[in-house]
Design a protein around this motif. Structure first.
Motif, short mmCIF file in Angstrom:
data_model
loop_
_atom_site.label_atom_id
_atom_site.label_comp_id
_atom_site.label_asym_id
_atom_site.label_seq_id
_atom_site.Cartn_x
_atom_site.Cartn_y
_atom_site.Cartn_z
N ALA A 1 0.82 -1.21 0.00
CA ALA A 1 0.00 0.00 0.00
C ALA A 1 0.86 1.26 0.00
N ALA A 2 2.05 1.19 0.60
CA ALA A 2 2.92 2.36 0.70
C ALA A 2 3.76 2.58 -0.55
N LEU A 3 3.81 1.58 -1.41
CA LEU A 3 4.62 1.66 -2.62
C LEU A 3 3.73 1.78 -3.86
N ALA A 4 4.35 1.86 -4.99
CA ALA A 4 3.62 1.87 -6.26
C ALA A 4 4.15 0.73 -7.11
N PRO A 5 3.67 -0.50 -6.88
CA PRO A 5 4.20 -1.64 -7.62
C PRO A 5 4.08 -1.47 -9.13
N GLU A 6 5.17 -1.81 -9.84
CA GLU A 6 5.21 -1.67 -11.28
C GLU A 6 5.06 -3.00 -12.01
N HIS A 7 5.51 -4.08 -11.37
CA HIS A 7 5.46 -5.40 -12.02
C HIS A 7 5.04 -6.45 -11.00
N VAL A 8 4.22 -7.39 -11.43
CA VAL A 8 3.87 -8.57 -10.64
C VAL A 8 4.16 -9.78 -11.52
N MET A 9 5.02 -10.68 -11.04
CA MET A 9 5.44 -11.80 -11.89
C MET A 9 5.84 -12.99 -11.03
N GLY A 10 5.95 -14.14 -11.68
CA GLY A 10 6.42 -15.32 -10.98
C GLY A 10 7.82 -15.09 -10.46
N GLY A 11 8.09 -15.61 -9.28
CA GLY A 11 9.40 -15.41 -8.67
C GLY A 11 9.81 -16.61 -7.84
N GLY A 12 10.65 -16.35 -6.85
CA GLY A 12 11.24 -17.42 -6.07
C GLY A 12 12.58 -17.76 -6.68
N SER A 13 13.61 -17.83 -5.85
CA SER A 13 14.99 -17.96 -6.35
C SER A 13 15.20 -19.17 -7.24
N ALA A 14 14.86 -20.36 -6.76
CA ALA A 14 15.08 -21.57 -7.57
C ALA A 14 14.19 -21.59 -8.79
#
Length: 332
Positions: free
Chosen positions: A52-65
């Motif tokens: 809520a405090a930020l302005a997210p620009e991208h949402v994507m699959g993640g996780g290091s491995a």
């Protein structure tokens, strides 16, 4: 080393996470009590507050491995992944993202009736103007990854089992790692480990040392992580320790390139120059390039070159997944 007798070259095991990327200033990190360049575990309420405090620009699959698996698949490696998601929208998107990128994902989703409706994990990735990423992670369904989620048939079918150090934080993960390593070696497979984060190493140093000395064939770490493991501020000292404790290690040093430790020798690999935009996933991509090269029978210098090219591509833009086709660019 080639995987002619296996179905998969690489089997990644790690935290299945959706990444939420946002640009911010160093002052915001200070206000939030976050250490620049680190990964901090948070609860769902703080995750919501940060978003809520930020302005997210991208949402994507993640996780290091998972990132490593996707990049390795781009190099033409045959790749599979084990991790825990929930039966929610984020979990469905994570699953589809892996499959769209050519990664087999046989893990069963979380039984939410048993585990109190835990949502799929997410990581708020805050990128400062210098390109450094700071992560705040809500583990959610990842905390329910257990030894039962280590599928013996998938271990037996894979040349290298790649373990993500971040997964050490959930309660049953260390037992799951040891089960994976035991099954791998029983089937004549190799075990690779990424240390993931110096603070994660600090939380579990003794367990990591035991894993490295007794269960791991290939170790990946950056300079901060390997120094944290051996409690030294001197990289050369830490590298000498790996000579004693591992048969094979690849140690990254940002702008100084990387050092490959093998058969008692230390070989320096030059970095590939690029404009640094976001360091998220640099180590993941490095491991991907290296393992893709290794499992396709390439020499160590070639593996190091592929690793450096992959890391260079990732840090040239936002996000931990490639924007260009690495296979075509490299003629792989």
């Amino acid at each position: 080393m080639t995987g002619q007798d296996t179905q998969y070259d690489i089997l990644g095991i790690g935290n299945a996470i959706t990444d939420i990327l946002a640009r911010t200033e160093a002052s915001f990190l200070q206000e939030q009590g976050l250490t620049p360049g680190s990964m901090t575990l948070i609860d769902v309420d703080r995750a919501n507050a940060l978003e809520a405090a930020l302005a997210p620009e991208h949402v994507m699959g993640g996780g290091s491995a998972a990132n490593t698996c996707v990049v390795a698949a781009q190099f033409g490696a045959r790749v599979a992944y084990l991790g825990k998601v929930s039966r929610d929208d984020a979990g469905l998107k994570f699953t589809q993202d892996l499959r769209d990128n050519g990664v087999q994902f046989p893990s069963a989703p979380l039984n939410t009736q048993v585990f109190d409706n835990l949502p799929t994990a997410r990581c708020v990735v805050m990128v400062t103007p210098d390109g450094q990423r700071t992560m705040a992670t809500y583990l959610g369904a990842c905390t329910c990854f257990t030894p039962d989620d280590v599928l013996p048939d998938m271990i037996a079918a894979s040349s290298i089992i790649y373990l993500e150090g971040y997964l050490f934080d959930p309660p049953h993960a260390q037992e799951a790692f040891r089960r994976a390593a035991a099954l791998a070696h029983k089937n004549g497979r190799q075990v690779a480990l990424s240390l993931s984060d110096p603070f994660c190493v600090g939380r579990h140093r003794d367990a990591f040392l035991d894993l490295v000395k007794n269960h791991v064939d290939i170790l990946f770490a950056n300079e901060d992580e390997i120094c944290a493991l051996y409690e030294t501020e001197n990289f050369d000292t830490a590298a000498r320790h790996t000579l004693q404790d591992t048969t094979f290690a690849a140690l990254t040093r940002s702008g100084l390139g990387s050092v490959v430790v093998h058969d008692g020798q230390l070989t320096t690999v030059a970095p590939v120059p690029t404009q640094v935009v976001d360091t998220t996933g640099a180590g993941d991509a490095y491991a991907a390039g290296f393992l893709a090269g290794l499992t396709s029978g390439r020499s160590l210098p070639e593996c190091g070159r592929l690793a450096s090219v992959a890391a260079s591509e990732i840090i040239s833009h936002y996000g931990a997944r490639p924007l260009s086709n690495l296979w075509e660019e490299m003629g792989f």
